[in-house]
Design a protein around this motif. Structure first.
Motif, mmCIF file in Angstrom:
data_model
loop_
_atom_site.group_PDB
_atom_site.id
_atom_site.type_symbol
_atom_site.label_atom_id
_atom_site.label_comp_id
_atom_site.label_asym_id
_atom_site.label_seq_id
_atom_site.Cartn_x
_atom_site.Cartn_y
_atom_site.Cartn_z
ATOM 1 N N ALA A 98 0.829 -1.205 0.000
ATOM 2 C CA ALA A 98 0.000 0.000 0.000
ATOM 3 C C ALA A 98 0.867 1.260 0.000
ATOM 4 O O ALA A 98 0.616 2.205 -0.759
ATOM 5 C CB ALA A 98 -0.930 -0.016 1.207
ATOM 6 N N ALA A 99 1.907 1.262 0.838
ATOM 7 C CA ALA A 99 2.774 2.437 0.916
ATOM 8 C C ALA A 99 3.514 2.671 -0.398
ATOM 9 O O ALA A 99 3.596 3.806 -0.890
ATOM 10 C CB ALA A 99 3.766 2.255 2.065
ATOM 11 N N LEU A 100 4.033 1.608 -0.993
ATOM 12 C CA LEU A 100 4.767 1.751 -2.249
ATOM 13 C C LEU A 100 3.852 2.183 -3.390
ATOM 14 O O LEU A 100 4.264 2.918 -4.292
ATOM 15 C CB LEU A 100 5.452 0.429 -2.602
ATOM 16 C CG LEU A 100 6.651 0.044 -1.730
ATOM 17 C CD1 LEU A 100 7.048 -1.404 -1.989
ATOM 18 C CD2 LEU A 100 7.834 0.969 -2.029
ATOM 19 N N ALA A 101 2.601 1.707 -3.362
ATOM 20 C CA ALA A 101 1.649 2.063 -4.417
ATOM 21 C C ALA A 101 1.005 3.422 -4.182
ATOM 22 O O ALA A 101 0.359 3.965 -5.086
ATOM 23 C CB ALA A 101 0.564 0.992 -4.514
ATOM 24 N N GLY A 102 1.162 3.962 -2.970
ATOM 25 C CA GLY A 102 0.586 5.257 -2.655
ATOM 26 C C GLY A 102 -0.910 5.221 -2.430
ATOM 27 O O GLY A 102 -1.612 6.209 -2.686
ATOM 28 N N VAL A 108 -5.740 -1.540 -1.887
ATOM 29 C CA VAL A 108 -4.975 -2.667 -2.439
ATOM 30 C C VAL A 108 -5.892 -3.869 -2.604
ATOM 31 O O VAL A 108 -5.924 -4.518 -3.653
ATOM 32 C CB VAL A 108 -3.778 -3.022 -1.536
ATOM 33 C CG1 VAL A 108 -3.143 -4.341 -1.996
ATOM 34 C CG2 VAL A 108 -2.741 -1.915 -1.546
ATOM 35 N N VAL A 109 -6.655 -4.169 -1.551
ATOM 36 C CA VAL A 109 -7.570 -5.306 -1.601
ATOM 37 C C VAL A 109 -8.627 -5.081 -2.686
ATOM 38 O O VAL A 109 -8.945 -5.990 -3.467
ATOM 39 C CB VAL A 109 -8.239 -5.520 -0.233
ATOM 40 C CG1 VAL A 109 -9.275 -6.639 -0.320
ATOM 41 C CG2 VAL A 109 -7.187 -5.848 0.830
ATOM 42 N N ALA A 110 -9.167 -3.877 -2.756
ATOM 43 C CA ALA A 110 -10.202 -3.584 -3.746
ATOM 44 C C ALA A 110 -9.667 -3.754 -5.168
ATOM 45 O O ALA A 110 -10.351 -4.296 -6.044
ATOM 46 C CB ALA A 110 -10.724 -2.166 -3.547
ATOM 47 N N ARG A 111 -8.441 -3.325 -5.397
ATOM 48 C CA ARG A 111 -7.859 -3.452 -6.734
ATOM 49 C C ARG A 111 -7.504 -4.906 -7.051
ATOM 50 O O ARG A 111 -7.611 -5.348 -8.201
ATOM 51 C CB ARG A 111 -6.625 -2.556 -6.862
ATOM 52 C CG ARG A 111 -6.960 -1.072 -6.937
ATOM 53 C CD ARG A 111 -5.717 -0.208 -6.998
ATOM 54 N NE ARG A 111 -6.051 1.209 -7.075
ATOM 55 C CZ ARG A 111 -6.236 1.887 -8.203
ATOM 56 N NH1 ARG A 111 -6.113 1.259 -9.366
ATOM 57 N NH2 ARG A 111 -6.531 3.169 -8.187
ATOM 58 N N HIS A 112 -7.080 -5.656 -6.037
ATOM 59 C CA HIS A 112 -6.722 -7.061 -6.269
ATOM 60 C C HIS A 112 -7.956 -7.916 -6.535
ATOM 61 O O HIS A 112 -7.918 -8.871 -7.321
ATOM 62 C CB HIS A 112 -5.944 -7.610 -5.069
ATOM 63 C CG HIS A 112 -5.249 -8.903 -5.348
ATOM 64 N ND1 HIS A 112 -5.610 -10.086 -4.729
ATOM 65 C CD2 HIS A 112 -4.222 -9.210 -6.184
ATOM 66 C CE1 HIS A 112 -4.822 -11.050 -5.174
ATOM 67 N NE2 HIS A 112 -3.976 -10.553 -6.052
ATOM 68 N N LEU A 131 -0.433 -15.295 -13.013
ATOM 69 C CA LEU A 131 -1.741 -14.736 -13.331
ATOM 70 C C LEU A 131 -1.557 -13.347 -13.922
ATOM 71 O O LEU A 131 -1.003 -12.444 -13.274
ATOM 72 C CB LEU A 131 -2.611 -14.678 -12.077
ATOM 73 C CG LEU A 131 -2.747 -16.001 -11.305
ATOM 74 C CD1 LEU A 131 -3.607 -15.808 -10.058
ATOM 75 C CD2 LEU A 131 -3.318 -17.092 -12.192
ATOM 76 N N THR A 132 -2.007 -13.166 -15.154
ATOM 77 C CA THR A 132 -1.835 -11.906 -15.860
ATOM 78 C C THR A 132 -3.062 -11.027 -15.712
ATOM 79 O O THR A 132 -4.141 -11.497 -15.368
ATOM 80 C CB THR A 132 -1.569 -12.176 -17.353
ATOM 81 O OG1 THR A 132 -2.731 -12.804 -17.927
ATOM 82 C CG2 THR A 132 -0.384 -13.107 -17.543
ATOM 83 N N GLY A 133 -2.877 -9.725 -15.985
ATOM 84 C CA GLY A 133 -3.990 -8.784 -15.917
ATOM 85 C C GLY A 133 -4.077 -8.033 -14.607
ATOM 86 O O GLY A 133 -5.097 -7.400 -14.321
ATOM 87 N N LEU A 134 -3.010 -8.058 -13.808
ATOM 88 C CA LEU A 134 -2.998 -7.365 -12.522
ATOM 89 C C LEU A 134 -3.184 -5.864 -12.718
ATOM 90 O O LEU A 134 -2.689 -5.287 -13.697
ATOM 91 C CB LEU A 134 -1.667 -7.635 -11.818
ATOM 92 C CG LEU A 134 -1.479 -7.072 -10.414
ATOM 93 C CD1 LEU A 134 -2.404 -7.764 -9.423
ATOM 94 C CD2 LEU A 134 -0.021 -7.213 -9.971
ATOM 95 N N ASP A 135 -3.890 -5.228 -11.792
ATOM 96 C CA ASP A 135 -4.037 -3.776 -11.824
ATOM 97 C C ASP A 135 -2.641 -3.139 -11.850
ATOM 98 O O ASP A 135 -1.797 -3.450 -11.018
ATOM 99 C CB ASP A 135 -4.802 -3.313 -10.577
ATOM 100 C CG ASP A 135 -5.190 -1.851 -10.631
ATOM 101 O OD1 ASP A 135 -4.300 -1.008 -10.844
ATOM 102 O OD2 ASP A 135 -6.377 -1.550 -10.441
ATOM 103 N N TYR A 161 2.315 -9.551 -12.278
ATOM 104 C CA TYR A 161 1.632 -10.820 -12.028
ATOM 105 C C TYR A 161 1.148 -10.945 -10.586
ATOM 106 O O TYR A 161 1.692 -10.342 -9.663
ATOM 107 C CB TYR A 161 2.565 -12.001 -12.313
ATOM 108 C CG TYR A 161 3.250 -11.930 -13.644
ATOM 109 C CD1 TYR A 161 2.516 -11.987 -14.834
ATOM 110 C CD2 TYR A 161 4.632 -11.789 -13.736
ATOM 111 C CE1 TYR A 161 3.141 -11.904 -16.067
ATOM 112 C CE2 TYR A 161 5.268 -11.705 -14.967
ATOM 113 C CZ TYR A 161 4.517 -11.758 -16.132
ATOM 114 O OH TYR A 161 5.146 -11.668 -17.347
ATOM 115 N N SER A 162 0.145 -11.796 -10.413
ATOM 116 C CA SER A 162 -0.249 -12.278 -9.095
ATOM 117 C C SER A 162 -0.105 -13.794 -9.111
ATOM 118 O O SER A 162 0.017 -14.404 -10.175
ATOM 119 C CB SER A 162 -1.687 -11.880 -8.756
ATOM 120 O OG SER A 162 -1.994 -12.170 -7.401
ATOM 121 N N ALA A 163 -0.103 -14.408 -7.927
ATOM 122 C CA ALA A 163 0.076 -15.858 -7.847
ATOM 123 C C ALA A 163 -0.401 -16.368 -6.502
ATOM 124 O O ALA A 163 -0.553 -15.604 -5.538
ATOM 125 C CB ALA A 163 1.544 -16.243 -8.053
#
Length: 205
Positions: A98-102, A108-112, A131-135, A161-163
C-alpha cells in the motif's frame, strides 16, 4: 520458429501469450501422434514427443501455429473457465505494498479483487501459475531479499503478475494474504487447479 529442445521435444515460438494459449488448446483437443506433454509459456509452447517423427511433427506444428496466430490476432481469446479464490488479506507485505503504491491497504484489496485475471502459464514450481492482468497500480518489484520459506496458499504479487504459492517454498513475491484453496494436489487429476487460459477472480474471504 520451431527449434529442437533436447532429444525428445520441439519448442514453438508463438510470438504472443494469446497464440500460446490457442496452440495449447488446439494440441490438447487434437494431440498429434507421439506427443506426451504440452507446456505453454509467455511466447512459446514446448511439445514433448519421445520417438515421434520429428519432421512430420514439425510440419504439423507449423500449420497449427499459423492457425493459432491468425486466430489470436483476429479475435478475443475464447472465455475459459472461471475459478474464484477466497483470500484472507492479512499478508506480511500488505501495508508495504500500500505504501509503495501510494494507496490504502483497503484499496490494495479492492484493486486485487476488482479484476478478473488470466492464467498465463505455469512455472517456477509445480502448480505455480503466473496470473496476468494485474491492476497496474499493484505492479511492484520483487523483494530485495527473498524469504527462505513462503507458506502454501500465500497470495502474492510481483511485477505485472499475481500468484498463489502451491506449496511452501522460498520466494520473493510480496504477500497480500492467504487462501485455504488447494491449487496443487498430487492426488487430483489434473493435480493443478489452474490451467493456461483459465480466468481467476480473487474475493475477500
Amino acid at each position: 520458429m520451431i527449434r529442437p529442445a533436447g532429444e525428445h521435444a520441439l519448442l514453438v515460438e508463438t510470438g504472443s501469450l494469446a497464440a500460446s494459449h490457442r496452440l495449447d488448446a488446439a494440441l490438447r483437443a487434437e494431440r498429434p501422434e507421439g506427443v506426451v506433454e504440452v507446456v505453454p509459456g509467455p511466447e512459446t509452447v514446448l511439445v514433448v514427443a519421445p520417438g515421434a517423427d520429428r519432421e512430420r511433427l514439425r510440419a504439423r506444428l507449423a500449420a497449427m501455429t499459423g492457425a493459432a496466430r491468425e486466430a489470436a490476432a483476429g479475435a478475443d481469446a475464447p472465455a475459459g473457465p472461471v475459478v474464484t479464490i477466497p483470500v484472507v488479506y492479512d499478508g506480511a507485505d500488505l501495508d508495504s505494498v500500500a505504501a509503495l503504491a501510494g494507496i490504502s491497504a483497503e484499496e490494495v484489496v479492492a484493486r486485487h479483487t476488482g479484476r478478473e485475471l488470466v492464467v498465463g502459464w505455469l512455472g517456477f514450481a509445480p502448480g505455480f501459475a503466473y496470473l496476468t492482468g494485474l491492476d497496474p497500480v499493484l505492479e511492484l518489484p520483487r523483494l530485495d531479499t527473498p524469504r527462505t520459506s513462503v507458506p502454501a496458499g500465500s497470495v502474492a504479487v510481483a511485477g505485472p503478475y499475481s500468484a498463489v504459492y502451491p506449496t511452501a517454498s522460498p520466494g520473493g513475491w510480496r504477500l497480500l494474504g492467504r487462501t485455504a484453496t488447494r491449487v496443487w494436489d498430487v492426488t487430483a487429476e489434473p493435480p493443478s487447479l489452474f490451467r493456461p487460459g483459465m480466468r481467476v477472480r480473487f474475493e475477500r474471504a
